[in-house]
Scaffold this motif. Structure first.
Motif, PDB file in Angstrom:
ATOM      1  N   VAL A 247       0.858  -1.183   0.000  1.00 54.14           N
ATOM      2  CA  VAL A 247       0.000   0.000   0.000  1.00 54.14           C
ATOM      3  C   VAL A 247       0.896   1.236   0.000  1.00 54.14           C
ATOM      4  O   VAL A 247       1.924   1.271   0.690  1.00 54.14           O
ATOM      5  CB  VAL A 247      -0.947  -0.010   1.231  1.00 54.14           C
ATOM      6  N   VAL A 248       0.524   2.223  -0.816  1.00 61.12           N
ATOM      7  CA  VAL A 248       1.293   3.468  -0.872  1.00 61.12           C
ATOM      8  C   VAL A 248       0.408   4.629  -0.407  1.00 61.12           C
ATOM      9  O   VAL A 248      -0.780   4.664  -0.702  1.00 61.12           O
ATOM     10  CB  VAL A 248       1.839   3.719  -2.312  1.00 61.12           C
ATOM     11  N   ASP A 249       0.998   5.545   0.372  1.00 60.25           N
ATOM     12  CA  ASP A 249       0.256   6.722   0.845  1.00 60.25           C
ATOM     13  C   ASP A 249       1.164   7.945   0.775  1.00 60.25           C
ATOM     14  O   ASP A 249       2.085   8.096   1.588  1.00 60.25           O
ATOM     15  CB  ASP A 249      -0.212   6.473   2.290  1.00 60.25           C
ATOM     16  N   MET A 250       0.884   8.812  -0.208  1.00 64.66           N
ATOM     17  CA  MET A 250       1.754   9.969  -0.417  1.00 64.66           C
ATOM     18  C   MET A 250       1.384  11.140   0.487  1.00 64.66           C
ATOM     19  O   MET A 250       2.016  12.192   0.443  1.00 64.66           O
ATOM     20  CB  MET A 250       1.710  10.406  -1.889  1.00 64.66           C
ATOM     21  N   THR A 251       0.319  10.981   1.311  1.00 62.25           N
ATOM     22  CA  THR A 251      -0.077  12.089   2.183  1.00 62.25           C
ATOM     23  C   THR A 251       0.597  11.988   3.559  1.00 62.25           C
ATOM     24  O   THR A 251       0.280  12.750   4.465  1.00 62.25           O
ATOM     25  CB  THR A 251      -1.615  12.103   2.392  1.00 62.25           C
ATOM     26  N   TYR A 252       1.520  11.034   3.710  1.00 56.34           N
ATOM     27  CA  TYR A 252       2.117  10.781   5.022  1.00 56.34           C
ATOM     28  C   TYR A 252       2.801  12.025   5.593  1.00 56.34           C
ATOM     29  O   TYR A 252       2.553  12.421   6.733  1.00 56.34           O
ATOM     30  CB  TYR A 252       3.102   9.609   4.941  1.00 56.34           C
ATOM     31  N   SER A 253       3.690  12.648   4.823  1.00 57.62           N
ATOM     32  CA  SER A 253       4.291  13.909   5.273  1.00 57.62           C
ATOM     33  C   SER A 253       4.733  14.688   4.034  1.00 57.62           C
ATOM     34  O   SER A 253       4.588  14.213   2.907  1.00 57.62           O
ATOM     35  CB  SER A 253       5.485  13.646   6.202  1.00 57.62           C
ATOM     36  N   GLU A 254       5.287  15.847   4.264  1.00 56.53           N
ATOM     37  CA  GLU A 254       5.615  16.692   3.121  1.00 56.53           C
ATOM     38  C   GLU A 254       6.654  16.027   2.218  1.00 56.53           C
ATOM     39  O   GLU A 254       6.549  16.060   0.991  1.00 56.53           O
ATOM     40  CB  GLU A 254       6.126  18.048   3.621  1.00 56.53           C
ATOM     41  N   HIS A 255       7.638  15.409   2.848  1.00 55.46           N
ATOM     42  CA  HIS A 255       8.740  14.865   2.050  1.00 55.46           C
ATOM     43  C   HIS A 255       8.768  13.348   1.962  1.00 55.46           C
ATOM     44  O   HIS A 255       9.583  12.780   1.251  1.00 55.46           O
ATOM     45  CB  HIS A 255      10.093  15.356   2.607  1.00 55.46           C
ATOM     46  N   GLU A 256       7.887  12.699   2.732  1.00 56.43           N
ATOM     47  CA  GLU A 256       7.927  11.241   2.747  1.00 56.43           C
ATOM     48  C   GLU A 256       6.568  10.633   2.416  1.00 56.43           C
ATOM     49  O   GLU A 256       5.521  11.163   2.797  1.00 56.43           O
ATOM     50  CB  GLU A 256       8.318  10.736   4.155  1.00 56.43           C
ATOM     51  N   GLY A 257       6.624   9.542   1.696  1.00 55.39           N
ATOM     52  CA  GLY A 257       5.433   8.735   1.476  1.00 55.39           C
ATOM     53  C   GLY A 257       5.516   7.519   2.388  1.00 55.39           C
ATOM     54  O   GLY A 257       6.597   7.158   2.872  1.00 55.39           O
ATOM     55  N   LEU A 258       4.352   6.877   2.622  1.00 57.22           N
ATOM     56  CA  LEU A 258       4.342   5.689   3.482  1.00 57.22           C
ATOM     57  C   LEU A 258       4.129   4.458   2.599  1.00 57.22           C
ATOM     58  O   LEU A 258       3.250   4.446   1.746  1.00 57.22           O
ATOM     59  CB  LEU A 258       3.207   5.804   4.502  1.00 57.22           C
ATOM     60  N   LEU A 259       4.967   3.450   2.811  1.00 59.35           N
ATOM     61  CA  LEU A 259       4.747   2.170   2.148  1.00 59.35           C
ATOM     62  C   LEU A 259       4.439   1.131   3.203  1.00 59.35           C
ATOM     63  O   LEU A 259       5.112   1.071   4.232  1.00 59.35           O
ATOM     64  CB  LEU A 259       5.996   1.720   1.366  1.00 59.35           C
ATOM     65  N   LYS A 260       3.399   0.310   2.942  1.00 54.99           N
ATOM     66  CA  LYS A 260       3.114  -0.824   3.829  1.00 54.99           C
ATOM     67  C   LYS A 260       3.456  -2.082   3.048  1.00 54.99           C
ATOM     68  O   LYS A 260       2.786  -2.422   2.073  1.00 54.99           O
ATOM     69  CB  LYS A 260       1.638  -0.844   4.209  1.00 54.99           C
ATOM     70  N   ILE A 261       4.534  -2.738   3.477  1.00 58.38           N
ATOM     71  CA  ILE A 261       5.003  -3.908   2.723  1.00 58.38           C
ATOM     72  C   ILE A 261       4.911  -5.186   3.558  1.00 58.38           C
ATOM     73  O   ILE A 261       5.071  -5.152   4.772  1.00 58.38           O
ATOM     74  CB  ILE A 261       6.462  -3.709   2.245  1.00 58.38           C
ATOM     75  N   PRO A 262       4.669  -6.334   2.884  1.00 59.65           N
ATOM     76  CA  PRO A 262       4.706  -7.615   3.605  1.00 59.65           C
ATOM     77  C   PRO A 262       6.160  -7.984   3.871  1.00 59.65           C
ATOM     78  O   PRO A 262       7.019  -7.763   3.019  1.00 59.65           O
ATOM     79  CB  PRO A 262       4.064  -8.599   2.618  1.00 59.65           C
ATOM     80  N   TYR A 263       6.432  -8.561   5.041  1.00 60.31           N
ATOM     81  CA  TYR A 263       7.822  -8.878   5.389  1.00 60.31           C
ATOM     82  C   TYR A 263       7.852 -10.124   6.248  1.00 60.31           C
ATOM     83  O   TYR A 263       7.377 -10.114   7.389  1.00 60.31           O
ATOM     84  CB  TYR A 263       8.430  -7.675   6.143  1.00 60.31           C
ATOM     85  N   GLU A 264       8.408 -11.220   5.708  1.00 55.02           N
ATOM     86  CA  GLU A 264       8.353 -12.522   6.398  1.00 55.02           C
ATOM     87  C   GLU A 264       9.708 -12.978   6.944  1.00 55.02           C
ATOM     88  O   GLU A 264      10.043 -14.155   6.861  1.00 55.02           O
ATOM     89  CB  GLU A 264       7.807 -13.591   5.434  1.00 55.02           C
ATOM     90  N   PHE A 265      10.484 -12.041   7.465  1.00 51.80           N
ATOM     91  CA  PHE A 265      11.802 -12.419   7.997  1.00 51.80           C
ATOM     92  C   PHE A 265      11.913 -12.057   9.468  1.00 51.80           C
ATOM     93  O   PHE A 265      11.250 -11.126   9.937  1.00 51.80           O
ATOM     94  CB  PHE A 265      12.913 -11.714   7.209  1.00 51.80           C
ATOM     95  N   ILE A 266      12.764 -12.806  10.175  1.00 55.74           N
ATOM     96  CA  ILE A 266      13.061 -12.443  11.560  1.00 55.74           C
ATOM     97  C   ILE A 266      14.530 -12.061  11.666  1.00 55.74           C
ATOM     98  O   ILE A 266      15.346 -12.579  10.895  1.00 55.74           O
ATOM     99  CB  ILE A 266      12.721 -13.595  12.550  1.00 55.74           C
ATOM    100  N   PRO A 267      14.919 -11.173  12.580  1.00 60.05           N
ATOM    101  CA  PRO A 267      14.014 -10.488  13.498  1.00 60.05           C
ATOM    102  C   PRO A 267      13.195  -9.424  12.771  1.00 60.05           C
ATOM    103  O   PRO A 267      13.641  -8.863  11.784  1.00 60.05           O
ATOM    104  CB  PRO A 267      14.976  -9.823  14.491  1.00 60.05           C
ATOM    105  N   LEU A 268      11.987  -9.162  13.302  1.00 62.09           N
ATOM    106  CA  LEU A 268      11.193  -8.075  12.760  1.00 62.09           C
ATOM    107  C   LEU A 268      11.796  -6.758  13.224  1.00 62.09           C
ATOM    108  O   LEU A 268      12.365  -6.683  14.320  1.00 62.09           O
ATOM    109  CB  LEU A 268       9.750  -8.172  13.267  1.00 62.09           C
ATOM    110  N   PRO A 269      11.696  -5.705  12.430  1.00 61.98           N
ATOM    111  CA  PRO A 269      12.145  -4.404  12.919  1.00 61.98           C
ATOM    112  C   PRO A 269      11.179  -3.903  13.994  1.00 61.98           C
ATOM    113  O   PRO A 269      10.098  -4.468  14.155  1.00 61.98           O
ATOM    114  CB  PRO A 269      12.080  -3.525  11.673  1.00 61.98           C
ATOM    115  N   VAL A 270      11.569  -2.877  14.747  1.00 63.16           N
ATOM    116  CA  VAL A 270      10.628  -2.261  15.681  1.00 63.16           C
ATOM    117  C   VAL A 270      10.420  -0.807  15.287  1.00 63.16           C
ATOM    118  O   VAL A 270      11.242  -0.221  14.573  1.00 63.16           O
ATOM    119  CB  VAL A 270      11.112  -2.355  17.153  1.00 63.16           C
TER     120      VAL A 270
END
Lengths: 162, 368
Positions: free
Chosen positions: A85-108
């Motif tokens: 999922v992409v969201d360009m309204t996240y901030s002025e200079h950054e967009g938000l990406l929601k990506i699937p991620y199946e590895f460990i360790p997970l980030p925090v």
């Protein structure tokens, strides 16, 4: 190109993204499914009829970005992990990406990790905004990352550690 | 002597589904597998399956095997014999087996052979060095026993198995140096290829192994590029510092029992090797012997499950059992198979099956 390297072309990728007007209105799904294989759970997962019913199970998914609200229900249901999922309204200079991620360790949340492109190349650093790992996601966690807008078409994965 | 209505040989996706549908039709079912536990290759498949809801799309293979096994354990008319190898199929309906060292005979009314497939291998110098594995062995070590096969892997074969096992290696924290394939294009699903690519694993198509090296164990390998006629191009050699080579160059049907039983067989490159002639009911040239899954032609587990249901229903019907709406159920299963095979990735399977049917029809008309 994609068939011999596994990396979609720039043209392929841009076709999968919502148009610029829609991109600037908020979150929407990007489906990078370029091969006719027998598979339709993205349609089954969509509650808003944004992903259209398949005439033939081998069809490529068809998404109406006007109906899609970027809820992300389809992300973890795609066996090919081909949806984000992409969201360009996240901030002025950054967009938000929601990506699937199946590895460990997970980030925090708050981690700065490497933003990787579709060939695994380090493009820029990205900030982890959220880590979702619910029962519904069934071991396909979703990582939200803030990506500098100029790299929004490039980043598709994250790299942790070395 | 043990008696059963339907004997199912092999407890993978096809055999499990065959057992379920034959039992639902009221048959007494004996499900035999030579391994300690049932599930076949499903128990190593940590990825989500493709297909539609009817074939458990989006569910991981490991979880599909649990769903199917729960259904089997709920049915009182299914008996399971694990650790049991079928030895021979005889014309009087007697089947012999070895079960934990004991020789036994089983008298059956109908048999479904769902023995699956075995891995093909690749010839190159030093392919017998410890460290050169089949993809199935790597999956068994890693996903069943939790053992890493090594540190740095060369994957040979960019079909679905090569791509999926590469991804699983990455998930286990093992480095994958490269995936190579002699063909000009990636054979597996491109979404699987993209998953490993974006983790930084290169895929070299038109490449093959020149040789492996090492004294007591694998120390490295040389790969080289192939031209359009599949001949190596001099000067394109690349040395890879690896300790594991994983061979994933395809499967061939495990059909020894069908040969022994005298089923008519035909070599079909599209289906992975010798396969039995069979009709729409999944019945071979020998009445009462049915097939389901990879033994009849190497394909995805989704279609193996559907073939299993179909073979189970037909085997039951052939000995006088039925379920309500049997014709509708069979039509639905045929429709599912047709849908799974109708796209561009199903071309080879479709061609293979069409050829088999042509041979069968020719044989039928010559016997008139």
């Amino acid at each position: 190109m994609l068939a011999s390297t596994g990396v979609p072309t720039r043209v392929d990728i841009e076709k999968a993204f919502p148009n610029e007007v829609r991109m600037n209105q908020g979150a929407a799904a990007v489906i990078e499914c370029f091969q006719n294989i027998p598979c339709n759970p993205c349609y089954t997962a969509c509650n808003r009829n944004a992903i259209k019913e398949f005439q033939d199970i081998n069809d490529l998914p068809l998404i109406d970005h006007e109906q899609c609200n970027g809820c992300g229900l389809c992300i973890s249901k795609c066996p090919g992990l081909a949806i984000m999922v992409v969201d360009m309204t996240y901030s002025e200079h950054e967009g938000l990406l929601k990506i699937p991620y199946e590895f460990i360790p997970l980030p925090v949340e708050g981690d700065i990790v490497r933003g990787l492109d579709r060939s695994g190349k380090h493009m820029c650093d990205v900030k982890v905004v959220k880590v979702l790992n619910t029962k519904y996601l069934d071991r396909t966690p979703i990582i939200s990352i803030a990506v500098p807008k100029e790299y929004i078409h490039n980043v598709r994965n994250i790299g942790m550690g070395d | 002597m043990k008696y059963t209505d339907v004997l199912i040989i092999g407890g993978g996706p096809a055999g499990l589904c065959a057992a379920i549908s034959a039992a639902e039709a009221g048959c007494k079912v004996l499900l035999v597998d030579r391994n300690r536990s049932l599930g076949g290759q499903l128990v190593k498949q940590t990825h989500m399956f493709f297909g539609s809801e009817k074939q458990y799309a989006s569910v991981r293979g490991i979880d599909i095997s649990k769903i199917l096994l729960n259904q089997i354990h709920d049915k009182e008319n299914i008996e399971i014999l694990n650790d049991t190898t079928i030895l021979g199929i005889y014309e009087d309906g007697v089947i012999t087996a070895e079960s934990s060292g004991i020789y036994m005979k089983i008298k059956v009314k109908s048999t479904i052979v769902a023995t699956g497939a075995s891995e093909k291998t690749l010839a190159f110098p030093n392919n017998d060095l410890p460290g050169v594995y089949g993809a199935g062995a790597v999956q068994t070590l890693m996903n069943e026993h939790g053992i890493k096969p090594g540190k740095n892997v060369l994957m040979v074969g960019a079909g679905n198995i090569g791509l999926i096992v590469s991804y699983q290696l990455l998930q286990a924290g093992v480095k994958v140096a490269a995936i190579i394939d002699a063909a000009p294009n990636i054979g597996g699903y491109l979404v699987h290829a993209s998953k490993v690519r974006r983790s930084g694993v290169p895929i070299y198509t038109r490449h093959t192994v020149k040789q492996a090296y090492g004294k007591d164990e694998l120390k490295g390998a040389t790969i080289h590029k192939l031209d359009e006629n599949w001949n190596p191009i001099e000067g394109t050699e690349m040395d890879l510092d690896i300790d594991v080579m994983c061979i994933a160059v395809g499967l061939s049907p495990l059909c020894e029992l069908l040969w022994q039983a005298g089923c008519e067989m035909k070599y079909m490159n599209e289906l992975g090797g010798y396969v039995p002639l069979r009709n729409e009911r999944m019945e071979t040239s020998i009445p009462g012997i049915f097939v389901a899954g990879d033994v009849g032609g190497v394909e995805e587990a989704s279609s193996a499950m559907v073939e299993g249901y179909l073979a189970g229903i037909n085997a039951a019907q052939s000995i006088g059992h039925t379920v309500c709406n049997i014709e509708e159920k069979k039509k639905d299963l045929h429709d599912q198979l047709h849908a799974l095979r109708s796209g561009p990735v199903g071309t080879k399977i479709r061609e293979g099956i069409t050829q088999l049917q042509t041979v069968l029809e020719a044989a039928a008309s010559s016997s008139l």
